[in-house]
Design a protein around this motif. Structure first.
Motif, PDB file in Angstrom:
ATOM      1  N   TYR A 102      49.910   8.245  13.859  1.00 55.74           N
ATOM      2  CA  TYR A 102      49.409   9.197  12.870  1.00 55.74           C
ATOM      3  C   TYR A 102      48.452   8.472  11.929  1.00 55.74           C
ATOM      4  N   PRO A 103      47.338   9.112  11.504  1.00 56.78           N
ATOM      5  CA  PRO A 103      46.340   8.412  10.680  1.00 56.78           C
ATOM      6  C   PRO A 103      46.916   7.716   9.452  1.00 56.78           C
ATOM      7  N   LEU A 104      47.880   8.337   8.782  1.00 55.15           N
ATOM      8  CA  LEU A 104      48.421   7.743   7.558  1.00 55.15           C
ATOM      9  C   LEU A 104      49.446   6.646   7.837  1.00 55.15           C
ATOM     10  N   SER A 105      49.775   6.413   9.109  1.00 58.20           N
ATOM     11  CA  SER A 105      50.677   5.322   9.479  1.00 58.20           C
ATOM     12  C   SER A 105      49.926   4.042   9.810  1.00 58.20           C
ATOM     13  N   ARG A 106      48.612   4.069   9.710  1.00 55.12           N
ATOM     14  CA  ARG A 106      47.815   2.889  10.060  1.00 55.12           C
ATOM     15  C   ARG A 106      47.529   2.048   8.822  1.00 55.12           C
ATOM     16  N   ASN A 107      47.740   0.780   8.930  1.00 54.43           N
ATOM     17  CA  ASN A 107      47.509  -0.154   7.833  1.00 54.43           C
ATOM     18  C   ASN A 107      46.195  -0.892   8.092  1.00 54.43           C
ATOM     19  N   PRO A 108      45.119  -0.510   7.415  1.00 52.67           N
ATOM     20  CA  PRO A 108      43.818  -1.129   7.695  1.00 52.67           C
ATOM     21  C   PRO A 108      43.699  -2.568   7.232  1.00 52.67           C
ATOM     22  N   THR A 109      44.654  -3.045   6.409  1.00 49.71           N
ATOM     23  CA  THR A 109      44.557  -4.414   5.878  1.00 49.71           C
ATOM     24  C   THR A 109      45.532  -5.377   6.541  1.00 49.71           C
ATOM     25  N   ALA A 110      46.289  -4.889   7.537  1.00 48.31           N
ATOM     26  CA  ALA A 110      47.296  -5.759   8.146  1.00 48.31           C
ATOM     27  C   ALA A 110      46.626  -6.903   8.899  1.00 48.31           C
ATOM     28  N   PRO A 111      47.119  -8.139   8.708  1.00 52.84           N
ATOM     29  CA  PRO A 111      46.568  -9.275   9.463  1.00 52.84           C
ATOM     30  C   PRO A 111      46.978  -9.189  10.920  1.00 52.84           C
ATOM     31  N   GLY A 114      50.557  -9.114  12.145  1.00 51.24           N
ATOM     32  CA  GLY A 114      51.347  -8.841  10.949  1.00 51.24           C
ATOM     33  C   GLY A 114      52.281  -7.665  11.140  1.00 51.24           C
ATOM     34  N   ARG A 115      52.899  -7.282  10.044  1.00 49.21           N
ATOM     35  CA  ARG A 115      53.893  -6.225  10.073  1.00 49.21           C
ATOM     36  C   ARG A 115      53.260  -4.884  10.435  1.00 49.21           C
ATOM     37  N   THR A 116      53.925  -4.118  11.277  1.00 50.96           N
ATOM     38  CA  THR A 116      53.523  -2.741  11.557  1.00 50.96           C
ATOM     39  C   THR A 116      54.549  -1.811  10.937  1.00 50.96           C
ATOM     40  N   ASP A 117      54.128  -0.589  10.585  1.00 55.43           N
ATOM     41  CA  ASP A 117      55.011   0.334   9.887  1.00 55.43           C
ATOM     42  C   ASP A 117      54.577   1.761  10.178  1.00 55.43           C
ATOM     43  N   VAL A 118      55.342   2.734   9.683  1.00 53.75           N
ATOM     44  CA  VAL A 118      54.988   4.137   9.815  1.00 53.75           C
ATOM     45  C   VAL A 118      55.171   4.811   8.466  1.00 53.75           C
ATOM     46  N   LEU A 119      54.454   5.892   8.252  1.00 49.06           N
ATOM     47  CA  LEU A 119      54.619   6.697   7.050  1.00 49.06           C
ATOM     48  C   LEU A 119      56.002   7.333   7.075  1.00 49.06           C
ATOM     49  N   ARG A 120      56.791   7.090   6.042  1.00 49.78           N
ATOM     50  CA  ARG A 120      58.148   7.613   6.022  1.00 49.78           C
ATOM     51  C   ARG A 120      58.667   7.697   4.588  1.00 49.78           C
ATOM     52  N   ALA A 121      59.736   8.496   4.412  1.00 51.01           N
ATOM     53  CA  ALA A 121      60.411   8.584   3.115  1.00 51.01           C
ATOM     54  C   ALA A 121      61.864   8.957   3.347  1.00 51.01           C
ATOM     55  N   LYS A 122      62.744   8.279   2.650  1.00 55.67           N
ATOM     56  CA  LYS A 122      64.171   8.598   2.703  1.00 55.67           C
ATOM     57  C   LYS A 122      64.729   8.520   1.293  1.00 55.67           C
ATOM     58  N   ALA A 123      65.371   9.601   0.864  1.00 52.40           N
ATOM     59  CA  ALA A 123      65.996   9.644  -0.454  1.00 52.40           C
ATOM     60  C   ALA A 123      67.417  10.161  -0.295  1.00 52.40           C
ATOM     61  N   ASP A 124      68.368   9.456  -0.872  1.00 54.62           N
ATOM     62  CA  ASP A 124      69.775   9.849  -0.831  1.00 54.62           C
ATOM     63  C   ASP A 124      70.273  10.045  -2.258  1.00 54.62           C
ATOM     64  N   VAL A 125      70.797  11.236  -2.524  1.00 52.15           N
ATOM     65  CA  VAL A 125      71.323  11.564  -3.844  1.00 52.15           C
ATOM     66  C   VAL A 125      72.672  12.245  -3.669  1.00 52.15           C
ATOM     67  N   ASP A 126      73.726  11.694  -4.282  1.00 56.07           N
ATOM     68  CA  ASP A 126      75.004  12.383  -4.291  1.00 56.07           C
ATOM     69  C   ASP A 126      75.540  12.426  -5.714  1.00 56.07           C
ATOM     70  N   PRO A 158      51.751   3.165   4.883  1.00 62.42           N
ATOM     71  CA  PRO A 158      50.963   2.070   5.466  1.00 62.42           C
ATOM     72  C   PRO A 158      49.467   2.159   5.193  1.00 62.42           C
ATOM     73  N   VAL A 159      48.921   3.381   5.081  1.00 64.84           N
ATOM     74  CA  VAL A 159      47.484   3.528   4.901  1.00 64.84           C
ATOM     75  C   VAL A 159      47.018   2.934   3.580  1.00 64.84           C
ATOM     76  N   VAL A 160      47.927   2.815   2.602  1.00 62.49           N
ATOM     77  CA  VAL A 160      47.594   2.170   1.328  1.00 62.49           C
ATOM     78  C   VAL A 160      48.006   0.700   1.419  1.00 62.49           C
ATOM     79  N   ALA A 161      47.233  -0.069   2.152  1.00 65.21           N
ATOM     80  CA  ALA A 161      47.430  -1.517   2.273  1.00 65.21           C
ATOM     81  C   ALA A 161      48.849  -1.881   2.692  1.00 65.21           C
ATOM     82  N   SER A 313      52.615  17.061  -0.855  1.00 64.59           N
ATOM     83  CA  SER A 313      52.689  15.674  -0.395  1.00 64.59           C
ATOM     84  C   SER A 313      52.952  15.620   1.108  1.00 64.59           C
ATOM     85  N   ASN A 314      52.401  14.598   1.767  1.00 59.76           N
ATOM     86  CA  ASN A 314      52.709  14.348   3.169  1.00 59.76           C
ATOM     87  C   ASN A 314      54.185  14.008   3.367  1.00 59.76           C
ATOM     88  N   LEU A 315      54.860  13.616   2.303  1.00 60.33           N
ATOM     89  CA  LEU A 315      56.273  13.268   2.397  1.00 60.33           C
ATOM     90  C   LEU A 315      57.174  14.493   2.254  1.00 60.33           C
TER      91      LEU A 315
END
Length: 374
Positions: A102-111, A114-126, A158-161, A313-315
């Motif tokens: 996905y376009p927002l999962s790409r890190n344009p500054t990764a060496p 280097g580390r690869t990642d994906v756009l994601r969010a997890k929030a836990d509230v109890d 990831p898209v933000v550095a 938000s994409n999240l």
């Protein structure tokens, strides 16, 4: 019209795993306070959402993960006038993950390498909520209590550095106040409750890649980030409309613009908040319950949540919904077993980066056991 019918109506709305606006999940209901005598209640809901869209012609696939919503409550009558309830639930939560292409999962500054990642969010509230209800003459009562809430979150953009945010687990406190009116001979009740906002001050870890011309490298910073779970108001009502028939409904308002996630490293790099909401939400429910036999009652309900028609938000790429649910309760001796199923049509949304999400939905099921201690 008594206990089993009320349980069927409750499970039709609340026992299924919710998929509502923002991060809303449990609805923060207090109906356990209106059970007769002393009871314990266990409820487990499961939601299976299907949320997909595309950005720049790339399909996201289903980015919303399924989740469980547990609920455990105990209610005790100290006197004819004073009741106490203790409730455990998960009022808010999120779990989304995009594919690596996905376009927002790409890190344009990764060496290289280097580390690869994906756009994601997890929030836990109890939360654990302790409530008291005092009954006055004329069917009126006052409700008040304290809520202890624990929260933590992890977000990667990831898209933000190659940015990633990880919070610690924080426990903070809020309160609940409300009023109610009842007329038992026609099963009428109106309850209005206010849930305060709760502010969490997270010790957080932020990581980001250096941006050229600085040599590429992963930089990690220990920061402090404030997040607010929003204030809300619930209006619940019910009344008998015919023999063995109950009309019920609710209106829930949530002040989502109070919820802002703005970690300092991210805001400095992206010049915007990581998560915020432009509008509040109103969620409406209306249903009808019927007592078929002394042992079995059933209910149907319809729900609607307003859409903002603003970029999201994409999240959390959803905007409003409508839903249909059905539930039933079987009574034996001192227990009621209830089950429910609900279909939710999730509103179309456009994200702040131009992603288009449409044709989405969720199925939810739930099971509830209420046992009388009298």
């Amino acid at each position: 019209m008594k206990k089993a019918l009320l349980q069927a109506c409750a499970v039709c709305v609340g026992a299924t795993g919710a998929y509502a606006g923002g991060l809303d999940r449990s609805g923060q209901g207090v109906n356990i306070l209106f059970e007769e005598g002393s009871v314990v209640q266990f409820r487990l809901g499961y939601a299976n959402p299907d949320v997909s869209g595309q950005q720049n012609g790339v399909d996201s696939g289903n980015i919303a993960k399924s989740f469980w919503t547990p609920h455990l409550a105990y209610k005790h009558s100290f006197t004819d006038q004073l009741d106490f309830a203790l409730i455990y639930d998960e009022p808010f939560g999120a779990d989304v993950e995009y594919p690596s292409n996905y376009p927002l999962s790409r890190n344009p500054t990764a060496p290289a390498g280097g580390r690869t990642d994906v756009l994601r969010a997890k929030a836990d509230v109890d939360a654990i909520t302790a409530l008291l209800r005092y009954k006055f003459d004329g069917g009126f009562s006052a409700i008040g209590g304290i809520r202890a809430q624990r929260a933590k979150a992890n977000v990667a953009v990831p898209v933000v550095a190659g940015y990633e945010f990880e919070s610690g687990s924080e426990i903070d406190f809020g309160y609940v106040v409300g009023v109610a009116w009842e007329r038992p001979d026609i099963a009428a009740r109106v309850a209005l409750t206010y849930n305060s906002k709760i502010t969490h001050d997270f010790d957080s870890t932020e990581s980001i890649n250096r941006v050229p011309p600085i040599p590429a490298a992963l930089v990690t910073a220990q920061t402090e980030t404030e997040v607010v779970t929003p204030q809300s108001v619930n209006l619940d009502f019910q009344t008998g409309v015919a023999p063995k028939t109950l009309l019920f409904g609710s209106i829930r308002w949530v002040d989502w613009p109070q919820t802002v996630l703005a970690p300092p490293v991210y805001t400095a790099a992206a010049r915007q908040n990581l998560v915020d909401y432009s509008t509040d939400t109103f969620t409406y429910t209306l249903g009808l319950g019927y007592k078929f036999t002394e042992e079995f009652s059933g209910a149907i309900s319809a729900g609607y949540e307003t859409s903002s028609d603003e970029p999201v938000s994409n999240l959390g790429p959803t905007d409003g919904f409508w839903s249909l649910g059905v539930g039933g309760t079987y009574t034996f001796e001192q227990a009621q077993i209830s089950g429910g199923i609900r279909y939710t049509d999730i509103g179309d949304a456009t994200t702040t980066t131009g992603g288009q999400f449409s044709g989405n939905s969720a199925w939810s099921v739930g099971l509830q056991l209420t046992y009388s201690l009298n």
